[in-house]
Write a protein that holds these residues in place. Structure first.
Motif, PDB file in Angstrom:
ATOM      1  N   THR A   1       0.832  -1.200   0.000  1.00  0.00           N
ATOM      2  CA  THR A   1       0.000   0.000   0.000  1.00  0.00           C
ATOM      3  C   THR A   1       0.866   1.249   0.000  1.00  0.00           C
ATOM      4  O   THR A   1       1.941   1.275   0.606  1.00  0.00           O
ATOM      5  N   ILE A   2       0.360   2.258  -0.687  1.00  0.00           N
ATOM      6  CA  ILE A   2       1.027   3.554  -0.743  1.00  0.00           C
ATOM      7  C   ILE A   2      -0.015   4.622  -0.454  1.00  0.00           C
ATOM      8  O   ILE A   2      -1.074   4.655  -1.087  1.00  0.00           O
TER       9      ILE A   2
ATOM     10  N   ASN B   1       3.489   7.437   3.227  1.00  0.00           N
ATOM     11  CA  ASN B   1       4.112   6.196   3.662  1.00  0.00           C
ATOM     12  C   ASN B   1       3.732   5.053   2.727  1.00  0.00           C
ATOM     13  O   ASN B   1       2.815   5.161   1.915  1.00  0.00           O
ATOM     14  N   ALA B   2       4.475   3.988   2.849  1.00  0.00           N
ATOM     15  CA  ALA B   2       4.217   2.753   2.104  1.00  0.00           C
ATOM     16  C   ALA B   2       4.388   1.599   3.079  1.00  0.00           C
ATOM     17  O   ALA B   2       5.243   1.654   3.968  1.00  0.00           O
TER      18      ALA B   2
ATOM     19  N   ALA C   1     -10.187  -0.208  -2.806  1.00  0.00           N
ATOM     20  CA  ALA C   1     -10.495   0.458  -4.086  1.00  0.00           C
ATOM     21  C   ALA C   1     -10.934   1.919  -3.957  1.00  0.00           C
ATOM     22  O   ALA C   1     -10.420   2.770  -4.687  1.00  0.00           O
ATOM     23  N   PRO C   2     -11.861   2.276  -3.056  1.00  0.00           N
ATOM     24  CA  PRO C   2     -12.298   3.681  -3.000  1.00  0.00           C
ATOM     25  C   PRO C   2     -11.407   4.597  -2.159  1.00  0.00           C
ATOM     26  O   PRO C   2     -11.659   5.790  -2.065  1.00  0.00           O
ATOM     27  N   GLN C   3     -10.388   4.055  -1.523  1.00  0.00           N
ATOM     28  CA  GLN C   3      -9.572   4.835  -0.598  1.00  0.00           C
ATOM     29  C   GLN C   3      -8.476   5.614  -1.319  1.00  0.00           C
ATOM     30  O   GLN C   3      -8.025   5.217  -2.390  1.00  0.00           O
ATOM     31  N   PRO C   4      -8.003   6.690  -0.699  1.00  0.00           N
ATOM     32  CA  PRO C   4      -6.847   7.392  -1.260  1.00  0.00           C
ATOM     33  C   PRO C   4      -5.575   6.556  -1.160  1.00  0.00           C
ATOM     34  O   PRO C   4      -4.632   6.738  -1.920  1.00  0.00           O
TER      35      PRO C   4
ATOM     36  N   ALA D   1      -3.606   3.532  -2.055  1.00  0.00           N
ATOM     37  CA  ALA D   1      -3.657   2.540  -3.123  1.00  0.00           C
ATOM     38  C   ALA D   1      -3.063   1.230  -2.637  1.00  0.00           C
ATOM     39  O   ALA D   1      -2.061   1.226  -1.925  1.00  0.00           O
ATOM     40  N   GLY D   2      -3.693   0.123  -3.017  1.00  0.00           N
ATOM     41  CA  GLY D   2      -3.187  -1.187  -2.613  1.00  0.00           C
ATOM     42  C   GLY D   2      -3.029  -2.108  -3.797  1.00  0.00           C
ATOM     43  O   GLY D   2      -3.927  -2.249  -4.615  1.00  0.00           O
ATOM     44  N   LEU D   3      -1.865  -2.721  -3.890  1.00  0.00           N
ATOM     45  CA  LEU D   3      -1.584  -3.733  -4.910  1.00  0.00           C
ATOM     46  C   LEU D   3      -1.493  -5.065  -4.186  1.00  0.00           C
ATOM     47  O   LEU D   3      -0.660  -5.235  -3.301  1.00  0.00           O
TER      48      LEU D   3
END
Length: 120
Positions: free
Chosen positions: A77-78, A84-85, A106-109, A111-113
């Motif tokens: 996540t970033i 932070n990451a 998905a809807p959050q600021p 980002a998650g891979l």
């Protein structure tokens, strides 16, 4: 490095991190994020006591209900706002639970891979 740890892949390292730690669930599935009540945790979420993640706190863990007692995925996540990451582990999460967490991000600021363990 030599010894048992040097011969393992990243998945086995992640498994041992959880197995040798103590899971603390501080956000049970179905509860809202304390700062953003619109985000509801789809499965239990917490951390591994005695570890240190990217935010200086314990390594974060999503804890599912699957029968397999191992790390089934990781999320990178970033967050550009908190600057932070982090890496978050998925312990015993089923494919459906991993999908639910992906929908949670998905809807959050932030980002998650999500990277699923091969063979699942």
């Amino acid at each position: 490095m030599t010894g048992a740890w040097s011969d393992m892949d990243v998945w086995r390292h992640a498994d041992l991190l959880v197995e040798e730690g103590r899971l603390v669930i501080d956000r049970p599935g179905g509860t809202s994020h304390p700062g953003h009540p619109e985000f509801v945790y789809p499965v239990d979420y917490g951390y591994i006591d005695g570890t240190r993640g990217g935010d200086g706190e314990g390594v974060d863990v999503w804890v599912g209900t699957g029968p397999a007692a191992y790390v089934t995925a990781v999320a990178c996540t970033i967050d550009p706002f908190r600057k932070n990451a982090e890496v978050k582990l998925f312990w015993r999460c089923t494919p459906e639970q991993i999908d639910q967490v992906e929908d949670f991000y998905a809807p959050q600021p932030q980002a998650g891979l999500i990277i699923r363990r091969p063979g699942l």
